[in-house]
Design a protein around this motif. Structure first.
Motif: not given
Length: 362
Positions: A56-79
């Protein structure tokens, strides 16, 4: 097929009163409304599922939120709001200790920057995740050796990271993730720092590994060509929101809006599209219209062009039973290539000129 990973209405807001900001977003406020109050909405109402063994690929420009989304998937960031479920378990409801246990055994992450320990050998770097798990030394070295072989680094076990090229260092990072035998791999712009040729080589490596291992992978990228090449499904993000989820063909042929369509302008469509994506649907009653040379729904675009160049009539697309499912006129092939002028090719009109691009889905 049941999903292995599920994100349900995820929000991540940084700044003052994040819970209140989520309610404002749910009522229709946008990022700019919140920014004026000193609050940043990084991810807004993101939902998707990933089936076992899929990329499953998540793509977008810088600042679109994709890396933040990834970090929520393993709990590095709490939603701030929403849920992440992995094999039915709600990760957002786990304690810190339980979450660390899941991350150490079931979820591995491959970063953009290789994150190797310079004072550890290649083998020791590949075995690090197993060391964290408390796996005995002999077993972790054996599993790390096997992972390095899978990643194409057999014979480099005793080398140091600074003796490796960038692509080889990234292979060590991939081997470290594979050694833990995690069910889920999260890859954050993992190939973005590499030179183009090495990057393509790493894509090839991942594709080959996936054929063998069938891991569930979430891959973050800003490169649409990379997304099209790797993704079984692709999510396009803009300003914190997922604006479209679909296959590579869906994104190219049926973009959800002008923003998605603008992303696809420079994509090499011949590497993505198949006969099923470009054909005009037909019924068996139209069978007599077509000649004898046929294609299947999965025939690659380039091969379809070659067939079209050999015949005067539209190419017939038939199913496994020989039944007609569509036809592909030559001008439709040209249209899907776009309206850029270039050297005459097998999909060009007899005078070597292209026809204006067919609108998506036409």
């Amino acid at each position: 097929m049941s999903s292995r990973l599920e994100a349900e209405q995820l929000y991540k807001v940084f700044g003052r009163r994040p819970g209140e900001a989520v309610e404002r977003l749910r009522r229709g406020a946008d990022r700019e409304d919140l920014r004026a109050d000193g609050t940043t909405a990084a991810v807004i109402d993101a939902s998707f599922t990933v089936e076992p063994g899929r990329i499953f690929v998540v793509m977008g420009l810088s600042g679109s939120g994709k890396s933040t989304l990834l970090r929520m998937l393993n709990g590095l960031l709490e939603p701030t709001a929403g849920h992440v479920r992995f094999d039915g378990q709600d990760l957002t409801a786990l304690s810190d200790r339980e979450l660390r246990e899941v991350r150490s055994r079931k979820i591995s992450m491959v970063f953009q920057h290789f994150a190797l320990f310079p004072h550890r050998s290649v083998l020791e770097n590949a075995a690090y995740g197993l060391e964290v798990q408390g796996v005995p030394r002999r077993e972790r070295e054996q599993r790390a050796t096997e992972a390095l072989e899978l990643a194409g680094l057999a014979g480099w076990e005793k080398s140091w990271p600074d003796e490796l090229s960038g692509g080889m260092q990234q292979r060590v990072g991939l081997a470290r993730a594979l050694a833990t035998d995690a069910d889920l791999l999260l890859m954050d712009e993992s190939f973005s720092a590499l030179d183009p040729l090495i990057r393509r080589d790493m894509q090839d490596q991942l594709i080959e590994l996936q054929k063998k291992l069938r891991k569930t992978i979430v891959f973050i990228t800003h490169d649409l060509n990379e997304a099209m090449r790797l993704g079984d499904s692709i999510a396009v993000m803009r300003d914190g929101r997922i604006v479209q989820i679909g296959t590579a063909e869906d994104i190219l042929v049926r973009p959800a809006n002008d923003y998605v369509a603008s992303f696809t302008q420079d994509v090499d469509r011949s590497r993505v599209l198949t006969a099923a994506a470009v054909m005009d649907a037909r019924t068996r009653g139209d069978e007599a219209e077509c000649g004898c040379e046929t294609a299947s729904p999965g025939t690659a675009f380039g091969e379809l062009c070659a067939i079209s160049a050999r015949v005067e009539h539209p190419v017939a697309v038939v199913d496994a039973d020989g039944g007609l499912v569509g036809v592909v006129p030559r001008q439709r092939l040209v249209g899907f290539l776009g309206d850029e002028q270039g050297e005459p090719g097998p999909c060009d009109t007899p005078r070597g000129k292209t026809v204006g691009a067919v609108k998506a889905g036409a």
